[in-house]
Design a protein around this motif. Structure first.
Motif, PDB file in Angstrom:
ATOM      1  N   ASP A 387       0.944  -1.288  -0.080  1.00 54.96           N
ATOM      2  CA  ASP A 387       0.013   0.111  -0.056  1.00 54.96           C
ATOM      3  C   ASP A 387       0.834   1.365   0.019  1.00 54.96           C
ATOM      4  O   ASP A 387       1.413   1.693   0.956  1.00 54.96           O
ATOM      5  CB  ASP A 387      -0.630  -0.155   1.283  1.00 54.96           C
ATOM      6  N   HIS A 388       1.184   1.839  -1.005  1.00 50.86           N
ATOM      7  CA  HIS A 388       1.890   3.068  -1.260  1.00 50.86           C
ATOM      8  C   HIS A 388       1.137   4.163  -0.564  1.00 50.86           C
ATOM      9  O   HIS A 388       1.965   5.157  -0.363  1.00 50.86           O
ATOM     10  CB  HIS A 388       1.927   3.461  -2.772  1.00 50.86           C
ATOM     11  N   PHE A 389      -0.045   4.312  -0.389  1.00 56.32           N
ATOM     12  CA  PHE A 389      -0.835   5.367   0.389  1.00 56.32           C
ATOM     13  C   PHE A 389      -1.011   5.202   1.773  1.00 56.32           C
ATOM     14  O   PHE A 389      -1.700   5.865   2.288  1.00 56.32           O
ATOM     15  CB  PHE A 389      -2.091   5.542  -0.389  1.00 56.32           C
ATOM     16  N   TRP A 390      -0.122   4.043   2.354  1.00 61.77           N
ATOM     17  CA  TRP A 390      -0.734   3.728   3.535  1.00 61.77           C
ATOM     18  C   TRP A 390      -0.157   5.125   4.606  1.00 61.77           C
ATOM     19  O   TRP A 390      -0.811   5.248   5.642  1.00 61.77           O
ATOM     20  CB  TRP A 390       0.189   2.660   4.121  1.00 61.77           C
ATOM     21  N   ALA A 391       0.859   5.755   4.512  1.00 62.14           N
ATOM     22  CA  ALA A 391       1.493   6.695   5.226  1.00 62.14           C
ATOM     23  C   ALA A 391       0.259   7.870   5.559  1.00 62.14           C
ATOM     24  O   ALA A 391       0.571   8.710   6.122  1.00 62.14           O
ATOM     25  CB  ALA A 391       2.814   7.464   4.933  1.00 62.14           C
ATOM     26  N   ILE A 408     -21.010   2.192  -0.413  1.00 63.17           N
ATOM     27  CA  ILE A 408     -19.862   1.179  -0.763  1.00 63.17           C
ATOM     28  C   ILE A 408     -18.640   1.921  -0.479  1.00 63.17           C
ATOM     29  O   ILE A 408     -18.105   2.986  -1.164  1.00 63.17           O
ATOM     30  CB  ILE A 408     -20.147   0.713  -2.121  1.00 63.17           C
ATOM     31  N   LEU A 409     -17.736   1.328   0.525  1.00 57.75           N
ATOM     32  CA  LEU A 409     -16.371   1.592   0.426  1.00 57.75           C
ATOM     33  C   LEU A 409     -15.459   0.540   0.124  1.00 57.75           C
ATOM     34  O   LEU A 409     -15.283  -0.495   0.792  1.00 57.75           O
ATOM     35  CB  LEU A 409     -16.040   2.167   1.769  1.00 57.75           C
ATOM     36  N   ASP A 410     -15.263   0.499  -0.994  1.00 53.24           N
ATOM     37  CA  ASP A 410     -14.424  -0.836  -1.681  1.00 53.24           C
ATOM     38  C   ASP A 410     -12.877  -0.344  -1.842  1.00 53.24           C
ATOM     39  O   ASP A 410     -12.611  -0.031  -2.998  1.00 53.24           O
ATOM     40  CB  ASP A 410     -14.934  -1.397  -3.058  1.00 53.24           C
ATOM     41  N   ILE A 411     -12.153  -0.309  -0.758  1.00 58.22           N
ATOM     42  CA  ILE A 411     -10.523   0.224  -1.044  1.00 58.22           C
ATOM     43  C   ILE A 411      -9.764  -0.911  -0.465  1.00 58.22           C
ATOM     44  O   ILE A 411      -9.040  -0.775   0.282  1.00 58.22           O
ATOM     45  CB  ILE A 411     -10.256   1.327  -0.372  1.00 58.22           C
ATOM     46  N   HIS A 412      -9.870  -2.273  -1.198  1.00 59.89           N
ATOM     47  CA  HIS A 412      -9.340  -3.408  -0.556  1.00 59.89           C
ATOM     48  C   HIS A 412      -7.927  -3.514  -0.919  1.00 59.89           C
ATOM     49  O   HIS A 412      -7.108  -4.428  -0.232  1.00 59.89           O
ATOM     50  CB  HIS A 412      -9.963  -4.691  -1.424  1.00 59.89           C
ATOM     51  N   LEU A 413      -7.203  -2.680  -1.412  1.00 64.93           N
ATOM     52  CA  LEU A 413      -5.554  -2.346  -1.680  1.00 64.93           C
ATOM     53  C   LEU A 413      -5.024  -1.516  -0.671  1.00 64.93           C
ATOM     54  O   LEU A 413      -3.781  -1.296  -0.577  1.00 64.93           O
ATOM     55  CB  LEU A 413      -5.187  -2.160  -3.110  1.00 64.93           C
ATOM     56  N   HIS A 414      -6.129  -0.795   0.153  1.00 68.65           N
ATOM     57  CA  HIS A 414      -5.603   0.098   1.253  1.00 68.65           C
ATOM     58  C   HIS A 414      -5.465  -0.614   2.604  1.00 68.65           C
ATOM     59  O   HIS A 414      -6.604  -1.298   2.944  1.00 68.65           O
ATOM     60  CB  HIS A 414      -6.339   1.214   1.122  1.00 68.65           C
ATOM     61  N   GLU A 415      -4.655  -0.216   3.289  1.00 60.66           N
ATOM     62  CA  GLU A 415      -4.304  -1.180   4.587  1.00 60.66           C
ATOM     63  C   GLU A 415      -4.755   0.014   5.854  1.00 60.66           C
ATOM     64  O   GLU A 415      -3.978   1.028   5.971  1.00 60.66           O
ATOM     65  CB  GLU A 415      -2.969  -1.779   4.766  1.00 60.66           C
ATOM     66  N   MET A 416      -5.954  -0.249   6.503  1.00 58.60           N
ATOM     67  CA  MET A 416      -6.160   1.073   7.609  1.00 58.60           C
ATOM     68  C   MET A 416      -5.360   0.766   8.875  1.00 58.60           C
ATOM     69  O   MET A 416      -5.301  -0.640   9.313  1.00 58.60           O
ATOM     70  CB  MET A 416      -7.646   0.974   7.807  1.00 58.60           C
ATOM     71  N   ASP A 417      -5.152   1.512   9.670  1.00 59.63           N
ATOM     72  CA  ASP A 417      -4.460   1.269  11.167  1.00 59.63           C
ATOM     73  C   ASP A 417      -5.626   1.651  12.079  1.00 59.63           C
ATOM     74  O   ASP A 417      -6.166   2.773  11.908  1.00 59.63           O
ATOM     75  CB  ASP A 417      -3.303   2.478  10.971  1.00 59.63           C
ATOM     76  N   MET A 418      -5.785   0.847  12.898  1.00 53.40           N
ATOM     77  CA  MET A 418      -6.917   0.829  13.803  1.00 53.40           C
ATOM     78  C   MET A 418      -6.756   2.364  14.696  1.00 53.40           C
ATOM     79  O   MET A 418      -7.594   2.788  15.298  1.00 53.40           O
ATOM     80  CB  MET A 418      -7.174  -0.476  14.609  1.00 53.40           C
ATOM     81  N   ASP A 419      -5.521   2.468  14.946  1.00 53.81           N
ATOM     82  CA  ASP A 419      -5.377   3.768  15.604  1.00 53.81           C
ATOM     83  C   ASP A 419      -5.696   5.032  15.125  1.00 53.81           C
ATOM     84  O   ASP A 419      -6.174   5.885  15.730  1.00 53.81           O
ATOM     85  CB  ASP A 419      -3.543   3.795  16.132  1.00 53.81           C
ATOM     86  N   VAL A 420      -5.388   5.083  13.777  1.00 56.78           N
ATOM     87  CA  VAL A 420      -5.831   6.088  13.079  1.00 56.78           C
ATOM     88  C   VAL A 420      -7.520   6.195  13.002  1.00 56.78           C
ATOM     89  O   VAL A 420      -7.889   7.031  13.109  1.00 56.78           O
ATOM     90  CB  VAL A 420      -5.300   6.152  11.541  1.00 56.78           C
ATOM     91  N   VAL A 421      -7.909   5.162  12.722  1.00 54.08           N
ATOM     92  CA  VAL A 421      -9.589   4.727  12.497  1.00 54.08           C
ATOM     93  C   VAL A 421     -10.300   5.338  13.849  1.00 54.08           C
ATOM     94  O   VAL A 421     -11.132   6.099  13.754  1.00 54.08           O
ATOM     95  CB  VAL A 421      -9.700   3.219  12.262  1.00 54.08           C
ATOM     96  N   GLU A 422      -9.707   4.956  14.949  1.00 56.87           N
ATOM     97  CA  GLU A 422     -10.246   5.124  16.249  1.00 56.87           C
ATOM     98  C   GLU A 422     -10.234   6.615  16.578  1.00 56.87           C
ATOM     99  O   GLU A 422     -10.731   7.168  17.671  1.00 56.87           O
ATOM    100  CB  GLU A 422      -9.796   4.267  17.237  1.00 56.87           C
ATOM    101  N   MET A 423      -9.448   7.630  15.874  1.00 58.57           N
ATOM    102  CA  MET A 423      -9.453   8.829  16.051  1.00 58.57           C
ATOM    103  C   MET A 423     -10.521   9.950  15.844  1.00 58.57           C
ATOM    104  O   MET A 423     -10.538  10.925  16.120  1.00 58.57           O
ATOM    105  CB  MET A 423      -8.015   9.293  15.381  1.00 58.57           C
TER     106      MET A 423
END
Length: 517
Positions: A387-391, A408-423
Motif C-alpha cells: 500500500d503506497h498510500f499507507w502513510a 459502498i467503500l471498496d478500497i481493498h488495496l488500502h491497509e487501515m491502521d486502527m489507531d488512526v481509525v479510532e481517532m
C-alpha cells in the motif's frame, strides 16, 4: 470394517428416509409430524445447498429428486464443471430445460452441448465466445436466438484477442437478429445487461438492438468496432433506459472505419439518460495507441459528456496512466453536478483525488478501486499488499468521516491502521459494503476469528442479548469510558468498529466476502 460399517449405516439411513416418505405419501389423512418431510421446507433448503450436497439429496427418493435436480442443473459453469461437456445428448435432452445460467462457454464442444433444443429457458449467458470457428459462431447465436425471449444478461466476449489479419472474419461480427425475439413473438425482450467485447457491429445493427431491447439498462461496448453512421435523422434513436455504459474513449470521439473523412456522431448522442460511465484504456506496453485516452484533455472528455448526458453522476476510470486530472475535473465542473460514484485505479490515489471526493459529502454513495488482473477477492490465501498510500491513511479516513450517504467503500488495496481509525467517527451509518485491509489482520486465521466474533456480537445485539464488547460507551476518539481500549485485541477493536455500522451486508478484510449472518 469401519468404512464398511459407515457405508451400511448410510444405506440404512437412506432406506429409512425413503420408507418414511413413502409411508407419509400413502397415508394422506395422517398429520406430518416430521418437519423435514414438508415439501415447502425442502424446496427452501434446496436453495442453500452446495452442488455436491444437492447430488446426494437427489438420490434419497423420487420426491427429493424432483426438488433437487432443478437445483443441480440451474447453473452450469464450464470452468468449474468441465465434465459437463462430455454428457450424453440424451441426458441434456432430459434435463436441459432446467438450465437458467451458463458461464464461460469458450470452446466449440461446450457450445455443442448447449445447442440442444431443450436448452431454451436461459436467463443469463456469461462470457460466451462465438469466434472460435464458423460452426461455433453459428451454434452460439442459435443458442442466443432460441433464448432471446428469456435472457436478461448476455456477455459476448472472445476468449482470446482476434489474431492479426483475421479481423474481417464473419465470426467476428454480431448476429443482431439473434438478440431480439422474432417479429410477431408474443414476448418482448427482457435483456437488461449486454456486454460485447472485441467484436464488430454495424451502426444499423446497434440501432436495431436499441429498438428491440427497450429494457436494456447496462451496456458494455469495449473495443467494439462500429461500422457505418446514420444516413437520416430517424436513425438518431435515443434509448429510454440505458443508465450505465462501459467503453473505450473511441466511443466518445469515434470514427467510421469505412469513411474516416466524415465526422461520426458520438455514441453518447443515443444515451441521454446515462448516469454512470466507465472509461477504459487498454494500451499495449511500449506500443501505445496513437489516440489513447491519455492524449485527450480531460476538459474535452467532460465537455462531450456534459453535452449529451446531463444526468451523469458516476465516473469509473480504468487503465489510464494518471486519472487525477480527469477525476478532479469531473468532481468540480459543472457546479450543478452531484457526484454519486467514483472508481479508479488505486495506483493513482492521491491527495487531489481525496479532495475531489470530499467536494460531494452529501451525494457520494460509492467509492471503489480497481484491482490488478492477478488479485482475486475470493481466494483463501491472504494476499500481500504493498500500500503506497499507507502513510497518508489519515487522509483516506476523511471520506467515511465526511460522506454521510456512503453505501459502498471498496478500497481493498488500502491497509487501515486502527489507531488512526479510532481517532474519529465514521458518519456513513448506512454503509452496506466494506472492503479494506487492517494492519495486524495479516493471516486467514485472524481474519476468520474477527468475522466469527463480529457475527456473534451482531446476533447478540439483534436478539437484545448482552455484549462482551462495549460499543455504546465509547466516545468519538475511540477510547472507551474505562480507558481500556489498548487492552483490547486487534480483532476486538475491529469488531467494535464494525458493530457501529449497523447496516453492513458485506465485509472483506483480506479473504472472501462475509455477511453478518
Amino acid at each position: 470394517m469401519a468404512a464398511s460399517a459407515s457405508t451400511t449405516d448410510a444405506v440404512a439411513a437412506r432406506t429409512r428416509t425413503r420408507t418414511t416418505y413413502a409411508d407419509t405419501n400413502t397415508n394422506t389423512n395422517a398429520n406430518n409430524t416430521n418437519p423435514f418431510i414438508l415439501p415447502e421446507l425442502i424446496h427452501r433448503l434446496s436453495r442453500f445447498t452446495t452442488l455436491h450436497d444437492s447430488l446426494s439429496c437427489a438420490l434419497v427418493c423420487r420426491a427429493f429428486s424432483e426438488i433437487f435436480i432443478p437445483v443441480i442443473w440451474f447453473s452450469v459453469d464450464f470452468d468449474l464443471q468441465p465434465r459437463f461437456t462430455g454428457l450424453p445428448s440424451s441426458v441434456v435432452t432430459k434435463h436441459g430445460h432446467h438450465i437458467r445460467i451458463v458461464e464461460n462457454i469458450q470452446s466449440c464442444a461446450e457450445v455443442r452441448v448447449l445447442a440442444n433444443p431443450q436448452v431454451q429457458r436461459l436467463r443469463k449467458i456469461k462470457y460466451m465466445d462465438t469466434t472460435g470457428s464458423n460452426l461455433q459462431h453459428i451454434l452460439g447465436f442459435e443458442i442466443v436466438s432460441r433464448n432471446s425471449a428469456s435472457l436478461v444478461r448476455l456477455d459476448l466476449v472472445p476468449d482470446d484477442p482476434v489474431p492479426v489479419g483475421e479481423e474481417n472474419r464473419l465470426a467476428n461480427y454480431i448476429q443482431v437478429t439473434a438478440l431480439i425475439p422474432p417479429f410477431g413473438s408474443p414476448q418482448a425482450s427482457k435483456l437488461y445487461r449486454l456486454c460485447i467485447m472485441d467484436l464488430h457491429l454495424t451502426f444499423e445493427g446497434l440501432m436495431t438492438i436499441f429498438h428491440g431491447c427497450p429494457q436494456l439498462t447496462k451496456l458494455g461496448l469495449v473495443n467494439v468496432t462500429i461500422l457505418g453512421k446514420p444516413t437520416n435523422p430517424q436513425q438518431l434513436y435515443q434509448h429510454p433506459n440505458i443508465s450505465f455504459l462501459s467503453c473505450l474513449h473511441q466511443a466518445l470521439f469515434r470514427t467510421d472505419p469505412l469513411d474516416r473523412h466524415q465526422p461520426t456522431p458520438s455514441l453518447l448522442l443515443h444515451l441521454p439518460h446515462l448516469k454512470t460511465i466507465e472509461l477504459c484504456d487498454h494500451e499495449v506496453e511500449n506500443n501505445p495507441s496513437p489516440s489513447t485516452l491519455n492524449t485527450i484533455p480531460p476538459r474535452a472528455l467532460l465537455s462531450e459528456l456534459s453535452r449529451h448526458c446531463p444526468n451523469l453522476t458516476g465516473l469509473r476510470v480504468q487503465g489510464l496512466r494518471d486519472c487525477t486530472d480527469l477525476v478532479s475535473a469531473f468532481c468540480s465542473t459543472p457546479i450543478s453536478r452531484q457526484v454519486s460514484e467514483l472508481a479508479f485505479d488505486y495506483d493513482h490515489i492521491s491527495l487531489g483525488i481525496i479532495t475531489s471526493l470530499l467536494l460531494h459529502p452529501q451525494s457520494l454513495t460509492s467509492v471503489k478501486i480497481y484491482r490488478g488482473v492477478d488479485f482475486i477477492l475470493d481466494r483463501d490465501v491472504v494476499p500481500i499488499v504493498d500500500d503506497h498510500f499507507w502513510a497518508q491513511g489519515q487522509f483516506m479516513q476523511l471520506v467515511p468521516r465526511t460522506c454521510k450517504g456512503l453505501r459502498i467503500l471498496d478500497i481493498h488495496l488500502h491497509e487501515m491502521d486502527m489507531d488512526v481509525v479510532e481517532m474519529g467517527k465514521w458518519v456513513c451509518k448506512d454503509l452496506r459494503r466494506l472492503r479494506v485491509r487492517i494492519k495486524g489482520l495479516d493471516t486467514r486465521e485472524r481474519i476468520l476469528e474477527t468475522i466469527a466474533l463480529w457475527r456473534k456480537e451482531w446476533r447478540a445485539r439483534r436478539n437484545n442479548l448482552p455484549s462482551s464488547l462495549d460499543v455504546s460507551n465509547s466516545n468519538s476518539n475511540g477510547n472507551s469510558a474505562n480507558g481500556q481500549t489498548n487492552d483490547l485485541s486487534i480483532e476486538e477493536r475491529v469488531v467494535r468498529h464494525l458493530l457501529k455500522l449497523e447496516n453492513l451486508e458485506i465485509v472483506w478484510l483480506g479473504c472472501q466476502d462475509w455477511s453478518p449472518f
